[in-house]
Design an enzyme around this catalytic site. Structure first.
Site, short mmCIF file in Angstrom:
data_model
loop_
_atom_site.label_atom_id
_atom_site.label_comp_id
_atom_site.label_asym_id
_atom_site.label_seq_id
_atom_site.Cartn_x
_atom_site.Cartn_y
_atom_site.Cartn_z
N CYS A 110 0.80 -1.40 -0.07
CA CYS A 110 0.28 -0.56 -0.26
C CYS A 110 0.90 1.07 0.19
CB CYS A 110 -0.76 0.08 1.49
SG CYS A 110 -1.79 1.31 1.42
N HIS A 153 -9.42 -3.28 -3.12
CA HIS A 153 -7.76 -3.38 -1.87
C HIS A 153 -8.04 -1.53 -1.34
CE1 HIS A 153 -3.69 -2.24 -0.02
NE2 HIS A 153 -4.25 -1.21 -0.56
N GLU A 154 -8.79 -1.00 -3.24
CA GLU A 154 -8.80 0.73 -2.94
C GLU A 154 -10.26 0.66 -1.69
OE1 GLU A 154 -6.70 2.62 -3.29
OE2 GLU A 154 -5.72 1.04 -4.39
N HIS A 157 -10.19 0.77 1.81
CA HIS A 157 -9.91 2.23 2.42
C HIS A 157 -11.11 3.58 2.52
CE1 HIS A 157 -5.71 1.78 1.96
NE2 HIS A 157 -5.14 2.00 0.39
#
EC number: 3.5.1.88
Length: 184
Positions: A110, A153-154, A157
């Site tokens: 990351c 993954h994004e 966030h």
């Protein structure tokens, strides 16, 4: 132009908060932020530019990583077949996913996490995401493999979740059940 100094690091409170929905139509300021995010990813993958500006290579970037707590994501990466996926999306939502899991054998990294955190990160092998593009058109993205992992993954966030939250603390390299191992 975004640089590594614009990317906030692990421990910053914005990375642990839930990002706000972007209003429709997308404000011009938010469109510009998304364009800069995609430009960062492209620049970070160009050896000359990344070397000149000291950029860490990235394939995805969520707005909270640049301390903008809004539901916006940029992705610029080839999939397993070499097909380039380049997206600037707003308000993404996973609307369906496979039962089957997938994980990267090399683990995940990351731009907001400087140290290497070893371990397998279980993700859905296939996802369908609804989002809007910069013009406000609704998109339906069906992704699998690497691209499915990148987008999850994004999206994490946007929800204040870091990749290492998914790693089994007792046995970081325990292969997730019903999962496909992917090389990157």
């Amino acid at each position: 132009m975004l640089t590594m100094e614009d990317i906030i690091r692990d421990g910053h409170p914005t990375l642990r908060s839930v990002a706000e929905e972007v209003p429709f139509p997308t404000p011009e300021e938010d469109k510009e932020i998304l364009r800069e995010m995609l430009e960062y990813l492209k620049n970070s993958q160009n050896p000359e530019v990344s070397s000149k500006y000291g950029l860490r290579a990235g394939i995805g970037l969520a707005a909270p990583q640049i301390n903008v707590s809004k539901r916006m994501i940029a992705i610029h990466s080839p999939d397993e077949n070499g097909t380039l996926h380049s997206y600037m999306i707003v308000n993404p939502k996973i609307v369906s996913h496979s039962v089957e899991r997938a994980y990267l054998t090399s683990g995940e990294g990351c731009l907001s996490v400087d140290e290497d955190i070893p371990g397998f990160v279980p993700r859905y092998a296939r996802i369908t995401v609804k989002a809007t593009d910069l013009e406000g058109n609704e998109l339906k993205l069906r992704l699998k493999g690497i691209m499915s992992i990148v987008l999850q993954h994004e999206i994490d966030h946007l929800n204040g979740v870091m990749f290492y939250d998914h790693i089994d603390k007792k046995d970081p390299f325990k292969a997730p059940e019903n999962a496909v191992a992917l090389e990157r």
